[in-house]
Design an enzyme around this catalytic site. Structure first.
Site: not given
Ligand SMILES: *Cc1c(COP(=O)(O)O)cnc(C)c1O
Length: 379
Positions: A49, A102, A174, A199
């Site tokens: 961890r 998001y 983000d 992503k």
């Molecule tokens: C998918 C996404 C998230 C969240 O991420 P997870 O891996 O699904 O928890 C946050 N911000 C954006 C812009 C996203 O597309």
């Protein structure tokens, strides 16, 4: 010597294994480590961890790619966000969030963090004065997404960093939609970058993960403390898959951008399409800022079709090469109807999206095949 991005993606944090020479960082699928006498840790590894060598490799690579002082890998994007919020904010604090955040980020602030005494105000990020007006003495974070999901809005990172810092708040970006290949927010004054590595960073639709990269070593240390204290870390196999994806990030993002540019130009001219949202189009309201802070414009496109919601749903249903599904950023092209799928939960709120909207995550297939599929789907 500093290396180029493509070199860092393949080598940063990824020295060949000193014992065997293995070129690829091994999956250290272990929870604990033998100590050389009590407290005699080998390279600091004690318990997985706290730290694991496969995760360390990923964290060092992400840090290098975003140009930060510290990278940290989490079990998901939202786990990373949660750790960030609970490191920086305490009850009584306030955050400014995008008015088209998001959905999961909006839910985390509105349904979870708010119950723990952290209030929020949403603001239109393309309006710098509106963001300045939303900042209060207790504001700790200005949260930025650029480009946004699903309307591909663009925010000026450098301008917002100035406004956040004037108000004594941190600027968080983000960077999921752009990836560090297309945009490096820390170089424009951001304090922390967030990723859903699920992503583009992972890029193959085979792993869920998240990351934080801090510009400052002190904040990086506090985030690392919370990562360990709260425990939502990336497992070794997930870290390995993500690192494997990163090696091709540069070439993938070039192809995503090539294909999306062609498709956006096609859609703009299509008689059944009435609006196309792609920051690479000169008519996009954020085009100039995007051109200033992004290397290229990426693989996400949204568009609105003539004939309303039913027509948009039919386009999604008729596509075959574009797979009908949520998520984005993988090598395969995806299509979805945000109003009924990814953004169904924001219906009736200020984040509601147009009913005739279709979102594409343009993959890296042969672009002529993608264009032919869209021609069929649009009828
Ligand atoms: C998918 C996404 C998230 C969240 O991420 P997870 O891996 O699904 O928890 C946050 N911000 C954006 C812009 C996203 O597309």
């Amino acid at each position: 010597m500093t290396h180029g991005f493509d070199t860092l993606a393949i080598h940063a944090g990824q020295e060949p294994d000193p014992r065997t020479g293995a070129v690829v960082v091994p999956i250290y699928q272990t929870s604990t480590y033998k100590q050389d006498g009590v407290g005699g840790l080998r390279e600091g590894y004690e318990y997985s961890r706290s730290a694991n060598p496969t995760r360390t490799a990923l964290e060092e690579c992400l840090q290098a790619l975003e140009g930060g002082q510290r990278g940290l890998a989490f079990a998901s994007g939202l786990a990373a966000e949660d750790a960030l919020i609970r490191t920086v904010c305490k009850p009584g604090d306030h955050v400014v969030i995008p008015d088209d955040a998001y959905g999961g980020t909006f839910r985390l602030f509105a349904k979870v963090a708010e119950r723990w005494g952290i209030s929020w105000t949403s603001a239109k990020l393309s309006d710098v004065a509106a963001v300045r007006a939303a900042i209060r003495p207790e504001t700790k974070i200005v949260w930025v997404e650029t480009p946004t999901n699903p309307l591909l809005g663009i925010a000026d990172i450098a301008a917002l960093a100035g406004v956040a810092h004037e108000g004594g708040a941190k600027l968080v970006v983000d960077n999921t939609f752009a990836s560090p290949y297309l945009q490096q927010p820390l170089s424009h004054g951001a304090d922390v970058v967030v990723h859903s590595t699920t992503k583009y960073v992972g890029g193959h639709s085979d792993v869920v993960g998240g990351a934080l990269i801090a510009a400052d070593a002190g904040l990086g240390e506090e985030l690392a403390y919370h990562q360990n204290a709260m425990g939502a870390v990336a497992g070794p196999f997930d870290a390995w898959l993500t690192l494997r994806g990163i090696k091709t990030l540069a070439v993938r993002m070039e192809r995503h951008s090539d294909n999306a540019e062609r498709i956006a130009e096609y859609l703009v001219r299509h008689p059944k399409v009435h609006t196309v949202y792609y920051p690479g189009l000169p008519e996009h309201p954020g085009h100039e800022i995007a051109a200033k802070q992004m290397h290229r414009f990426g693989g996400m496109i949204s568009f609105r079709v003539q004939g309303g919601e039913q027509a948009a749903v039919e386009v999604c249903n008729r596509a075959t090469l574009f797979t009908l599904g949520e998520s984005l950023g993988g090598v395969e092209s995806l299509i979805e109807h945000p109003g009924r799928m990814t953004h169904a939960s924001v219906a009736g709120t200020s984040l509601e999206v147009p009913a005739d909207l279709v979102r594409l995550s343009v993959g890296i297939e042969t672009v002529d095949d993608l264009l032919a599929d869209l021609a069929e789907a649009l009828g």
